[in-house]
Scaffold this motif. Structure first.
Motif, PDB file in Angstrom:
ATOM      1  N   CYS A  25     -32.299 -22.288   1.576  1.00 41.69           N
ATOM      2  CA  CYS A  25     -32.363 -23.271   0.503  1.00 41.69           C
ATOM      3  C   CYS A  25     -33.805 -23.652   0.234  1.00 41.69           C
ATOM      4  O   CYS A  25     -34.700 -23.386   1.044  1.00 41.69           O
ATOM      5  N   GLY A  26     -34.017 -24.263  -0.918  1.00 40.07           N
ATOM      6  CA  GLY A  26     -35.352 -24.694  -1.270  1.00 40.07           C
ATOM      7  C   GLY A  26     -35.389 -25.381  -2.621  1.00 40.07           C
ATOM      8  O   GLY A  26     -34.345 -25.649  -3.224  1.00 40.07           O
ATOM      9  N   ILE A  27     -36.598 -25.642  -3.064  1.00 37.38           N
ATOM     10  CA  ILE A  27     -36.836 -26.380  -4.306  1.00 37.38           C
ATOM     11  C   ILE A  27     -37.825 -25.596  -5.162  1.00 37.38           C
ATOM     12  O   ILE A  27     -38.783 -25.010  -4.647  1.00 37.38           O
ATOM     13  N   MET A  41     -37.150 -24.498   2.231  1.00 37.54           N
ATOM     14  CA  MET A  41     -36.706 -25.637   3.034  1.00 37.54           C
ATOM     15  C   MET A  41     -35.897 -25.127   4.227  1.00 37.54           C
ATOM     16  O   MET A  41     -35.383 -24.004   4.202  1.00 37.54           O
ATOM     17  N   THR A  42     -35.757 -25.976   5.216  1.00 34.64           N
ATOM     18  CA  THR A  42     -34.927 -25.656   6.376  1.00 34.64           C
ATOM     19  C   THR A  42     -33.487 -26.032   6.077  1.00 34.64           C
ATOM     20  O   THR A  42     -33.210 -27.157   5.646  1.00 34.64           O
ATOM     21  N   ASN A  43     -32.572 -25.096   6.297  1.00 35.81           N
ATOM     22  CA  ASN A  43     -31.142 -25.384   6.186  1.00 35.81           C
ATOM     23  C   ASN A  43     -30.705 -25.942   7.535  1.00 35.81           C
ATOM     24  O   ASN A  43     -30.461 -25.193   8.478  1.00 35.81           O
ATOM     25  N   THR A  44     -30.618 -27.256   7.617  1.00 37.35           N
ATOM     26  CA  THR A  44     -30.295 -27.889   8.903  1.00 37.35           C
ATOM     27  C   THR A  44     -28.867 -27.580   9.354  1.00 37.35           C
ATOM     28  O   THR A  44     -28.558 -27.720  10.532  1.00 37.35           O
ATOM     29  N   ASP A  45     -28.012 -27.147   8.430  1.00 40.69           N
ATOM     30  CA  ASP A  45     -26.642 -26.778   8.809  1.00 40.69           C
ATOM     31  C   ASP A  45     -26.593 -25.407   9.480  1.00 40.69           C
ATOM     32  O   ASP A  45     -25.617 -25.104  10.163  1.00 40.69           O
ATOM     33  N   ALA A  46     -27.615 -24.580   9.267  1.00 42.93           N
ATOM     34  CA  ALA A  46     -27.660 -23.225   9.838  1.00 42.93           C
ATOM     35  C   ALA A  46     -26.296 -22.547   9.718  1.00 42.93           C
ATOM     36  O   ALA A  46     -25.706 -22.102  10.688  1.00 42.93           O
ATOM     37  N   PHE A  51     -25.257 -25.491   2.984  1.00 48.41           N
ATOM     38  CA  PHE A  51     -26.623 -25.836   3.367  1.00 48.41           C
ATOM     39  C   PHE A  51     -26.844 -27.339   3.264  1.00 48.41           C
ATOM     40  O   PHE A  51     -26.143 -28.038   2.528  1.00 48.41           O
ATOM     41  N   MET A  52     -27.820 -27.802   4.000  1.00 55.91           N
ATOM     42  CA  MET A  52     -28.295 -29.182   3.923  1.00 55.91           C
ATOM     43  C   MET A  52     -29.802 -29.121   4.148  1.00 55.91           C
ATOM     44  O   MET A  52     -30.254 -28.587   5.162  1.00 55.91           O
ATOM     45  N   MET A  53     -30.561 -29.648   3.200  1.00 50.62           N
ATOM     46  CA  MET A  53     -32.019 -29.630   3.334  1.00 50.62           C
ATOM     47  C   MET A  53     -32.476 -30.697   4.321  1.00 50.62           C
ATOM     48  O   MET A  53     -31.904 -31.786   4.379  1.00 50.62           O
ATOM     49  N   GLU A  54     -33.527 -30.370   5.044  1.00 51.52           N
ATOM     50  CA  GLU A  54     -34.111 -31.294   6.017  1.00 51.52           C
ATOM     51  C   GLU A  54     -34.756 -32.456   5.241  1.00 51.52           C
ATOM     52  O   GLU A  54     -35.637 -32.224   4.410  1.00 51.52           O
ATOM     53  N   PRO A  55     -34.313 -33.698   5.470  1.00 55.35           N
ATOM     54  CA  PRO A  55     -34.779 -34.833   4.665  1.00 55.35           C
ATOM     55  C   PRO A  55     -36.297 -35.048   4.678  1.00 55.35           C
ATOM     56  O   PRO A  55     -36.882 -35.356   3.636  1.00 55.35           O
ATOM     57  N   ARG A  56     -36.945 -34.900   5.823  1.00 54.73           N
ATOM     58  CA  ARG A  56     -38.408 -35.111   5.869  1.00 54.73           C
ATOM     59  C   ARG A  56     -39.126 -34.061   5.025  1.00 54.73           C
ATOM     60  O   ARG A  56     -40.124 -34.371   4.373  1.00 54.73           O
TER      61      ARG A  56
END
Length: 133
Positions: A25-27, A41-46, A51-56
């Motif tokens: 994922c990304g922007i 971006m990091t997919n924190t759901d792996a 996917f879920m983007m890392e909030p920071r």
């Protein structure tokens, strides 16, 4: 319409392939319809299904975009094994109506597919992509 430079278009495909078999994922940032920046971006759901983007990281990207005078034009993610169309979950989680949602499909790994959508209140409309050489 999204105008995507060929190097960023190629980077989307590279990111999806590098992350396979998981979703990436990304922007995408830019001005108007013209994409000029890509942020992986990091997919924190792996996961290979969502996917879920890392909030920071998201916060950092938003700050960088503002510093450069750019806007967030699109959120992108890959579908490692399914077509480049929004899943029910993608539609449900599309909470920013002013951005595009770009999906990179590796269902046919030899010919990856990239499609863009505008999603608002559950309504999905395909959006044209023009690759700028």
């Amino acid at each position: 319409m999204l105008l995507i430079p060929k190097n960023i278009h190629d980077e989307l495909i590279s990111h999806a392939k590098e992350g396979f078999p998981l979703e990436v994922c990304g922007i995408l940032g830019g001005i108007g319809e013209s994409v000029s920046a890509i942020y992986r971006m990091t997919n924190t759901d792996a996961s290979n299904e969502h996917f879920m983007m890392e909030p920071r990281e998201q916060f950092s990207v938003v700050k960088d975009l503002r510093t450069k005078g750019l806007a967030m034009l699109a959120v992108y993610h890959s579908h490692p094994e399914t077509p480049a169309r929004p899943s029910e979950e993608d539609i449900k989680l599309a909470l920013t109506p002013d951005v595009s949602y770009v999906i990179i499909s590796l269902a046919d790994a030899a010919v990856p597919s990239i499609k863009s959508y505008k999603i608002s209140s559950g309504n999905v409309q395909i959006e044209e992509i023009e690759v700028i050489v």
